[in-house]
Write an enzyme that holds these catalytic residues in place. Structure first.
Site, PDB file in Angstrom:
ATOM      1  N   ARG A  84       0.824  -1.215   0.000  1.00 41.23           N
ATOM      2  CA  ARG A  84       0.000   0.000   0.000  1.00 41.23           C
ATOM      3  C   ARG A  84       0.854   1.261   0.000  1.00 41.23           C
ATOM      4  O   ARG A  84       1.846   1.344   0.684  1.00 41.23           O
ATOM      5  CB  ARG A  84      -0.845   0.045   1.279  1.00 41.23           C
ATOM      6  CG  ARG A  84      -2.012  -0.867   1.287  1.00 41.23           C
ATOM      7  CD  ARG A  84      -2.548  -0.992   2.691  1.00 41.23           C
ATOM      8  NE  ARG A  84      -3.482   0.072   3.035  1.00 41.23           N
ATOM      9  CZ  ARG A  84      -3.903   0.292   4.271  1.00 41.23           C
ATOM     10  NH1 ARG A  84      -3.465  -0.434   5.273  1.00 41.23           N
ATOM     11  NH2 ARG A  84      -4.774   1.252   4.512  1.00 41.23           N
ATOM     12  N   ASP A 153      -2.870  -8.523  13.501  1.00 39.70           N
ATOM     13  CA  ASP A 153      -3.960  -7.858  14.230  1.00 39.70           C
ATOM     14  C   ASP A 153      -3.947  -8.269  15.700  1.00 39.70           C
ATOM     15  O   ASP A 153      -4.167  -7.450  16.594  1.00 39.70           O
ATOM     16  CB  ASP A 153      -5.299  -8.203  13.571  1.00 39.70           C
ATOM     17  CG  ASP A 153      -5.312  -7.815  12.100  1.00 39.70           C
ATOM     18  OD1 ASP A 153      -4.919  -6.687  11.789  1.00 39.70           O
ATOM     19  OD2 ASP A 153      -5.681  -8.662  11.263  1.00 39.70           O
ATOM     20  N   HIS A 180      -9.205  -9.145   7.727  1.00 35.80           N
ATOM     21  CA  HIS A 180      -7.929  -8.450   7.896  1.00 35.80           C
ATOM     22  C   HIS A 180      -7.936  -7.079   7.220  1.00 35.80           C
ATOM     23  O   HIS A 180      -6.960  -6.674   6.603  1.00 35.80           O
ATOM     24  CB  HIS A 180      -6.792  -9.325   7.354  1.00 35.80           C
ATOM     25  CG  HIS A 180      -5.434  -8.722   7.508  1.00 35.80           C
ATOM     26  ND1 HIS A 180      -4.905  -8.400   8.731  1.00 35.80           N
ATOM     27  CD2 HIS A 180      -4.492  -8.369   6.600  1.00 35.80           C
ATOM     28  CE1 HIS A 180      -3.708  -7.874   8.559  1.00 35.80           C
ATOM     29  NE2 HIS A 180      -3.430  -7.846   7.269  1.00 35.80           N
TER      30      HIS A 180
END
Ligand code: APR
Length: 317
Positions: A84, A153, A180
């Site tokens: 990302r 997480d 997720h």
């Protein structure tokens, strides 16, 4: 069996390299195959091979060397893909990463159909269905052997709770369920052990949102330099280590993972599972949810269904 071959597909990347470093230190790993399309890949292999730990490291560059990397694999960890950038959501990555995971899964189906796949590539919610569809088409589908890695997480939730409670985060147990990405990440703070020391619901809500948006916190802080890599590598190595302990027959190996599931309306769902000699041995479910958590689950399901459909449609187009 006490010696295993682990493949890292995407081993030259920001996640892949530190993941390989951590796996090279795992005594259960006797063969570590590093696969990537990047020219540096064989060199990453040579570099790691100079460490004085038993795992024998091999580097494999480009698709023509992929089958050799995969052959004989017990576990294939997949962080291959594009990461990302600021302003990008995990779903923006979809088409590129979907093709990468589809092709890797097809190679696993051909060369190591019994291998356990641990998928890190985002969006994980869609990638696990894609790998599953590919394995189905190849006639080698076993849902117990395809896991989406949601360990980060859990790791983040434990780190934040450790900070709040003033305790060692490794002593914190906290299930994180759902998926997720964003609202699909549901930390069950009511089930935290020890209990989270937060006085009111507003603070619980803020902590929940921090866990859900922790990936974005890293993307912003890296200011154009990528997304979470080091903590993700740590989480990926932890899950892989647990998968290996399960394979070797250790009992009570529990991790959260995103798997095929019939617990909710969503056909894939993350929650604590027991890992065993064939991958997922038992789905432990998610216990009692409080009102707030039930509401989070309600918000997560449509998003999960959408992500899963995107994956299934991609694999079958
Ligand atoms: N096969 C194998 N490796 C590939 C392929 C492919 N077809 N395409 C790209 N790669 C490799 C790249 O060469 C690179 O080395 O994947 C690696 C990805 O590394 P980075 O670009 O540094 O990305 P990273 O931060 O590691 O994230 C990878 O994990 O968490 C997810 O969202 C993240 O989907 C992204 C992935």
């Amino acid at each position: 069996q006490m010696n295993y071959k682990v493949v890292v597909a995407g081993a030259a990347g920001g996640i892949g390299q530190p993941l390989a470093l951590l796996l090279k230190q795992n005594p259960l790993v006797t063969r570590l195959a590093l696969y990537d399309i990047a020219p540096v890949t064989p060199g990453v292999g040579v570099d790691l091979s100079h460490m004085d730990t038993p795992a024998k490291v091999t580097g494999h560059k480009g698709p023509e060397e992929l089958p050799a990397a995969i052959k004989g694999a017990d576990v294939v960890v997949i962080p291959a893909g594009v990461p990302r950038k600021p302003g990008m959501t995990r779903d923006d990555l979809f088409n590129t990463n979907a093709s990468i995971v589809r092709d890797l899964a097809a190679c696993v189906a051909q060369n190591a159909p019994k291998a356990i796949m641990a998928i890190i590539t985002n969006p994980v919610n869609s990638m696990v269905p894609i790998a599953s569809e590919v394995m189905k088409k190849a006639g080698v589908y076993d849902p117990a052997r395809i896991l989406g890695v949601t360990t980060l997480d859990v790791v983040r939730a434990a780190a934040f709770i450790g900070e709040i409670n003033g305790v060692d985060p490794r002593s914190v147990t906290i299930p994180v369920i759902g998926g997720h990405s964003g609202v699909t990440i549901i930390p069950l703070l009511s089930q935290s052990q020890p209990a989270v020391k937060l006085s009111d619901q507003e603070k619980i809500k803020a902590l929940t949102q921090r866990i859900q948006e922790a990936g974005t916190e890293v993307v912003k802080a890296k200011a154009g330099g990528g997304s979470a890599t080091l903590s993700m590598a740590y989480a990926g190595a932890r899950l892989t280590g647990s998968v290996l302990r399960g394979l070797k027959g250790e009992s009570n190996v529990v991790e959260c993972a995103y798997i095929k599931s019939d617990l909710t309306e969503s056909p894939y769902f993350a929650n604590p599972v027991v890992l065993g000699p064939n991958g997922v041995a038992k789905n432990l479910g998610y216990g009692q949810l409080n009102n707030y958590e039930q509401q989070l689950l309600k918000e997560a399901i449509p998003e999960l269904l959408k992500n899963i459909k995107t994956g299934v449609d991609f694999a079958n187009k």
